[in-house]
Scaffold this motif. Structure first.
Motif, PDB file in Angstrom:
ATOM      1  N   UNK A   1       0.764  -1.519  -0.041  1.00  0.00           N
ATOM      2  CA  UNK A   1       0.308  -0.093   0.048  1.00  0.00           C
ATOM      3  C   UNK A   1       0.784   1.147   0.029  1.00  0.00           C
ATOM      4  N   UNK A   2       1.674   1.250   1.270  1.00  0.00           N
ATOM      5  CA  UNK A   2       2.624   2.195   1.185  1.00  0.00           C
ATOM      6  C   UNK A   2       3.015   2.705  -0.784  1.00  0.00           C
ATOM      7  N   UNK A   3       4.244   1.320  -0.944  1.00  0.00           N
ATOM      8  CA  UNK A   3       4.649   1.567  -2.295  1.00  0.00           C
ATOM      9  C   UNK A   3       3.574   2.409  -3.543  1.00  0.00           C
TER      10      UNK A   3
ATOM     11  N   UNK B   1       1.773   6.747  -7.010  1.00  0.00           N
ATOM     12  CA  UNK B   1       0.808   7.115  -7.485  1.00  0.00           C
ATOM     13  C   UNK B   1       1.418   9.027  -7.300  1.00  0.00           C
ATOM     14  N   UNK B   2       1.663   9.353  -6.012  1.00  0.00           N
ATOM     15  CA  UNK B   2       2.459  10.987  -5.831  1.00  0.00           C
ATOM     16  C   UNK B   2       2.698  11.296  -6.486  1.00  0.00           C
ATOM     17  N   UNK B   3       3.825  10.120  -6.871  1.00  0.00           N
ATOM     18  CA  UNK B   3       5.316  10.113  -7.476  1.00  0.00           C
ATOM     19  C   UNK B   3       4.279  10.755  -9.082  1.00  0.00           C
ATOM     20  N   UNK B   4       3.318  10.293  -9.631  1.00  0.00           N
ATOM     21  CA  UNK B   4       2.450  10.256 -10.806  1.00  0.00           C
ATOM     22  C   UNK B   4       1.821  11.494 -11.283  1.00  0.00           C
ATOM     23  N   UNK B   5       1.178  11.480 -10.101  1.00  0.00           N
ATOM     24  CA  UNK B   5       0.370  12.638  -9.862  1.00  0.00           C
ATOM     25  C   UNK B   5       1.373  14.156  -9.956  1.00  0.00           C
ATOM     26  N   UNK B   6       2.304  13.807  -8.999  1.00  0.00           N
ATOM     27  CA  UNK B   6       3.239  15.177  -9.008  1.00  0.00           C
ATOM     28  C   UNK B   6       3.781  15.463 -10.653  1.00  0.00           C
ATOM     29  N   UNK B   7       4.167  14.536 -11.128  1.00  0.00           N
ATOM     30  CA  UNK B   7       4.580  14.186 -12.987  1.00  0.00           C
ATOM     31  C   UNK B   7       3.756  14.971 -13.869  1.00  0.00           C
TER      32      UNK B   7
END
Length: 101
Positions: free
Chosen positions: A40-42, A47-53
């Protein structure tokens, strides 16, 4: 450090995009609580990385488009909601009632 089990790869066709995505098939029932939490953490981090990108890409595109016409509004912060009468202290409610009278 918890190591997640090796995952079997499978190809899945995403119908909306018509592209092939390589996804791992995971037997969630066989994972321990610690392994599930790590997964879940991974997934949340990825997901946060992809959203920010993607957000950076879209902002760059908006900046490019802004040079061709009207300036483009960026979304503003979420407005703060007014407190409900139920949430207000009784002293404020009695002050409101006396002002209304």
């Amino acid at each position: 450090m918890i190591v997640l089990p090796r995952l079997r790869r499978m190809d899945v066709t995403a119908s909306s995009e018509q592209t092939e995505i390589s996804m791992a098939k995971i037997d969630l029932d066989s994972l321990s609580i610690e392994e599930l939490a790590a997964l879940r953490d991974h997934a949340s981090d990825k997901l946060a990385e992809k959203v920010a990108a993607r957000q950076s890409e879209l902002e760059a595109e908006l900046d490019k488009l802004a040079q061709y016409g009207k300036s483009v509004k960026k979304s503003q912060a979420t407005p703060v909601a007014k407190p409900k009468k139920d949430d207000l202290p009784k002293s404020e409610l009695s002050a409101d009632v006396s002002r209304a009278a």
